[in-house]
Write a protein that holds these residues in place. Structure first.
Motif, PDB file in Angstrom:
ATOM      1  N   GLU A 138      47.708  49.468  44.984  1.00 48.77           N
ATOM      2  CA  GLU A 138      46.550  48.949  45.698  1.00 48.77           C
ATOM      3  C   GLU A 138      46.027  47.642  45.088  1.00 48.77           C
ATOM      4  OE1 GLU A 138      44.215  52.969  47.088  1.00 48.77           O
ATOM      5  OE2 GLU A 138      44.058  52.348  44.982  1.00 48.77           O
ATOM      6  N   PHE A 139      45.422  46.823  45.958  1.00 48.98           N
ATOM      7  CA  PHE A 139      44.578  45.732  45.509  1.00 48.98           C
ATOM      8  C   PHE A 139      43.150  46.246  45.410  1.00 48.98           C
ATOM      9  CE2 PHE A 139      47.792  42.886  47.647  1.00 48.98           C
ATOM     10  CZ  PHE A 139      48.231  42.279  46.485  1.00 48.98           C
ATOM     11  N   ASP A 157      45.905  49.049  50.417  1.00 54.12           N
ATOM     12  CA  ASP A 157      47.280  49.319  49.993  1.00 54.12           C
ATOM     13  C   ASP A 157      48.101  48.030  49.949  1.00 54.12           C
ATOM     14  OD1 ASP A 157      46.826  52.001  49.745  1.00 54.12           O
ATOM     15  OD2 ASP A 157      47.517  52.489  51.773  1.00 54.12           O
ATOM     16  N   ILE A 158      48.936  47.912  48.922  1.00 53.67           N
ATOM     17  CA  ILE A 158      49.890  46.815  48.845  1.00 53.67           C
ATOM     18  C   ILE A 158      51.082  47.184  49.716  1.00 53.67           C
ATOM     19  CG2 ILE A 158      51.429  45.497  47.350  1.00 53.67           C
ATOM     20  CD1 ILE A 158      49.484  46.060  45.062  1.00 53.67           C
ATOM     21  N   PRO A 159      51.386  46.410  50.764  1.00 51.27           N
ATOM     22  CA  PRO A 159      52.504  46.756  51.644  1.00 51.27           C
ATOM     23  C   PRO A 159      53.813  46.881  50.860  1.00 51.27           C
ATOM     24  CG  PRO A 159      51.162  45.018  52.614  1.00 51.27           C
ATOM     25  CD  PRO A 159      50.671  45.205  51.208  1.00 51.27           C
ATOM     26  N   HIS A 160      54.567  47.946  51.139  1.00 49.58           N
ATOM     27  CA  HIS A 160      55.883  48.185  50.529  1.00 49.58           C
ATOM     28  C   HIS A 160      55.779  48.226  48.998  1.00 49.58           C
ATOM     29  CE1 HIS A 160      57.244  47.314  54.581  1.00 49.58           C
ATOM     30  NE2 HIS A 160      56.752  46.109  54.499  1.00 49.58           N
ATOM     31  N   VAL A 167      53.150  43.680  39.976  1.00 47.31           N
ATOM     32  CA  VAL A 167      52.619  42.633  40.854  1.00 47.31           C
ATOM     33  C   VAL A 167      51.534  41.897  40.075  1.00 47.31           C
ATOM     34  CG1 VAL A 167      51.403  42.099  42.997  1.00 47.31           C
ATOM     35  CG2 VAL A 167      53.114  43.927  42.961  1.00 47.31           C
ATOM     36  N   ASN A 168      51.673  40.579  39.966  1.00 47.60           N
ATOM     37  CA  ASN A 168      50.696  39.789  39.229  1.00 47.60           C
ATOM     38  C   ASN A 168      49.979  38.825  40.173  1.00 47.60           C
ATOM     39  OD1 ASN A 168      49.652  39.150  36.495  1.00 47.60           O
ATOM     40  ND2 ASN A 168      50.328  37.093  37.026  1.00 47.60           N
ATOM     41  N   VAL A 169      48.651  38.853  40.166  1.00 48.62           N
ATOM     42  CA  VAL A 169      47.864  37.940  40.991  1.00 48.62           C
ATOM     43  C   VAL A 169      47.834  36.584  40.303  1.00 48.62           C
ATOM     44  CG1 VAL A 169      45.588  37.455  41.953  1.00 48.62           C
ATOM     45  CG2 VAL A 169      46.468  39.789  41.962  1.00 48.62           C
ATOM     46  N   GLU A 170      48.326  35.551  40.998  1.00 48.95           N
ATOM     47  CA  GLU A 170      48.422  34.208  40.439  1.00 48.95           C
ATOM     48  C   GLU A 170      47.302  33.288  40.902  1.00 48.95           C
ATOM     49  OE1 GLU A 170      50.646  33.244  38.246  1.00 48.95           O
ATOM     50  OE2 GLU A 170      51.905  35.035  38.251  1.00 48.95           O
ATOM     51  N   ASN A 171      46.730  33.560  42.066  1.00 47.09           N
ATOM     52  CA  ASN A 171      45.666  32.700  42.579  1.00 47.09           C
ATOM     53  C   ASN A 171      44.883  33.441  43.652  1.00 47.09           C
ATOM     54  OD1 ASN A 171      44.058  30.470  42.910  1.00 47.09           O
ATOM     55  ND2 ASN A 171      45.583  29.224  43.941  1.00 47.09           N
ATOM     56  N   VAL A 172      43.565  33.250  43.651  1.00 52.21           N
ATOM     57  CA  VAL A 172      42.677  33.850  44.642  1.00 52.21           C
ATOM     58  C   VAL A 172      41.850  32.736  45.268  1.00 52.21           C
ATOM     59  CG1 VAL A 172      40.743  35.421  45.023  1.00 52.21           C
ATOM     60  CG2 VAL A 172      42.527  36.039  43.402  1.00 52.21           C
ATOM     61  N   ASN A 173      41.740  32.751  46.613  1.00 52.26           N
ATOM     62  CA  ASN A 173      40.923  31.756  47.300  1.00 52.26           C
ATOM     63  C   ASN A 173      40.121  32.397  48.423  1.00 52.26           C
ATOM     64  OD1 ASN A 173      41.119  28.879  46.423  1.00 52.26           O
ATOM     65  ND2 ASN A 173      43.308  29.321  46.547  1.00 52.26           N
ATOM     66  N   LEU A 174      38.880  31.972  48.553  1.00 50.07           N
ATOM     67  CA  LEU A 174      38.027  32.372  49.664  1.00 50.07           C
ATOM     68  C   LEU A 174      38.126  31.322  50.768  1.00 50.07           C
ATOM     69  CD1 LEU A 174      34.689  33.566  48.017  1.00 50.07           C
ATOM     70  CD2 LEU A 174      35.927  34.792  49.782  1.00 50.07           C
ATOM     71  N   ILE A 175      38.585  31.747  51.958  1.00 47.90           N
ATOM     72  CA  ILE A 175      38.731  30.810  53.066  1.00 47.90           C
ATOM     73  C   ILE A 175      38.296  31.486  54.361  1.00 47.90           C
ATOM     74  CG2 ILE A 175      40.323  29.298  54.341  1.00 47.90           C
ATOM     75  CD1 ILE A 175      42.167  29.344  51.931  1.00 47.90           C
ATOM     76  N   ASP A 176      37.230  30.983  54.985  1.00 45.95           N
ATOM     77  CA  ASP A 176      36.809  31.417  56.319  1.00 45.95           C
ATOM     78  C   ASP A 176      36.682  32.946  56.434  1.00 45.95           C
ATOM     79  OD1 ASP A 176      36.866  28.739  57.087  1.00 45.95           O
ATOM     80  OD2 ASP A 176      38.973  28.872  57.664  1.00 45.95           O
ATOM     81  N   GLY A 177      35.990  33.566  55.494  1.00 45.87           N
ATOM     82  CA  GLY A 177      35.765  34.999  55.557  1.00 45.87           C
ATOM     83  C   GLY A 177      36.976  35.843  55.200  1.00 45.87           C
TER      84      GLY A 177
END
Length: 408
Positions: A138-139, A157-160, A167-177
């Motif tokens: 999961e995220f 849930d993380i698909p598949h 799984v490593n999160v490399e970048n997060v961005n907020l865009i248009d909700g």
């Protein structure tokens, strides 16, 4: 009565431990050198937002050190609880969020890759249960409204997810909700494809994944290895126009004595437009000497900057990610460092400026520092990091600059 004696004993142990800690700190701090920035060009205000973090070694002893234009702080000088919280190595952007939104930031990772913010909200996104012994599933998403201070928490849930060990999160961005995540997924059953770069879109209102796009598959031939990693783009929680990865491929070779070794074959750059999702893959131009300088990249907007040694000093090259073209001439030229051998070169972009730290093996001036105005394409700061107040006891030391941060 017995339990009170136990409590009293515990209290005495704590007081003695903390007291010993501060006495030791005071003694240790007396002989440690101070470091200052000595500018040959520019104004000190242009590097007031710069923080160098590294290790100071003296004999058999070593500790962390943080250097700014105002002060030199050793990890032994921090409070007992600050050391426990690892605040010494926390990025300034995260420290500011911790100061402004203490409740929301409690227990969060200290790296900016998992946090993004705009004027109205802060979002944190990471993988829940992310290790090699517990399958990722999961995220975990947490959202804070800055005005109301309301917090929303949910998991998706993380698909598949069964396909991946990690799984490593490399970048997060907020865009248009929506939250856009760039992740590096390591496959469980590796054949020729070792790992994948994914672009996820998560709808905050619906609290669900609305897109999972494999934007790059790291495929290698037999008897080859590769490394896939994100190019550094600063330590920011603001919107990133591009997320850029480098792929290095290594061939397995054998020398005349039958010993195996690896030799770098080719490199690729993978640029992800965070607004449109478009992916551009290209071979770095020959001007990029990747064998020597594979870590000296920085991303600002749609431009990729690279620090290149040219025999006379250093030149800064600019690559346009949208046009997939290298600027014909260097945007600036930097002078050659002193005669001491270069240990490491680091480059970061922030606020339309390029910050460069070149560490050399010299105790008198252990690093050169430059700031380039990217709009004017001019070097506005040239300076050196120098040691001051060095006692005989601290005369023989080593300084390693592991990283540096730029305040937003």
């Amino acid at each position: 009565m017995g339990k009170y004696w136990k409590l009293l004993t515990i209290l005495v142990v704590i007081v003695l431990s903390v007291g010993t800690f501060y006495i030791t700190t005071a003694i240790a701090g007396n002989s440690s050198p101070d470091f200052k920035f000595k500018l040959e060009k520019g104004d000190i205000k242009d590097i007031q937002n710069l923080k160098l973090v590294g290790d100071y070694l003296h004999g058999m002893n070593g500790e962390g050190v943080a250097i700014t234009s105002d002060d030199t702080v050793y990890s032994s000088e921090l409070s007992y609880f600050s050391q426990l919280n690892n605040s010494f190595y926390t990025e300034p952007a995260i420290q500011q969020l911790q100061k402004d939104y203490r409740g929301f930031m409690r227990g969060k990772t200290w790296h900016t890759a998992t946090i993004s913010q705009d004027e109205e909200q802060v979002v944190y996104a990471n993988v829940k249960g992310n290790d090699f012994t517990n399958k990722v599933k999961e995220f975990e998403i947490e959202l804070l409204n800055k005005k109301t201070n309301n917090k929303t928490t949910f998991t998706v849930d993380i698909p598949h997810h069964e396909k991946y060990n990690y799984v490593n999160v490399e970048n997060v961005n907020l865009i248009d909700g929506k939250v856009k995540l760039v992740t590096l997924n390591y496959l469980s059953n590796q054949d020729q494809t070792q790992d994948e770069i994914h672009l996820f879109q998560i709808d905050l209102k619906k609290q669900k994944v609305i897109e999972d796009k494999v934007i790059y598959s790291n495929t290698v031939q037999k008897q080859q290895n590769s490394s896939l990693y994100r190019v550094e783009s600063g330590n920011t929680t603001s919107f990133n126009d591009y997320t850029v990865f480098m792929k290095d491929t290594f061939k397995e070779m054998k020398d005349e004595y039958g010993n195996y070794y690896e030799e770098i074959g080719k490199s690729e750059l993978i640029a992800v437009n965070m607004q449109t999702g478009k992916v551009t893959t290209f071979t770095p131009p020959p001007e990029f000497d990747l064998v020597e300088d594979s870590s000296t990249f920085a991303v600002s907007g749609s431009k990729l900057y690279f620090l290149q040694a040219d025999g006379k000093g250093y030149e800064v090259l600019e690559y346009d990610l949208e046009k997939a073209a290298l600027t014909k001439k260097p945007i600036t030229q930097l002078p050659e460092s002193d005669s001491a051998p270069v240990m490491r070169r680091q480059v970061k972009a922030e606020n339309n400026k390029l910050y460069i730290v070149i560490q050399v093996q010299s105790q008198k001036a252990p690093a050169d520092v430059y700031v380039i105005d990217l709009k004017k394409q001019q070097t506005i700061v040239e300076g050196k990091l120098v040691s001051e107040k060095v006692t005989n006891d601290a005369g023989n030391y080593e300084l390693y600059i592991n990283d540096f941060y730029v305040n937003e």
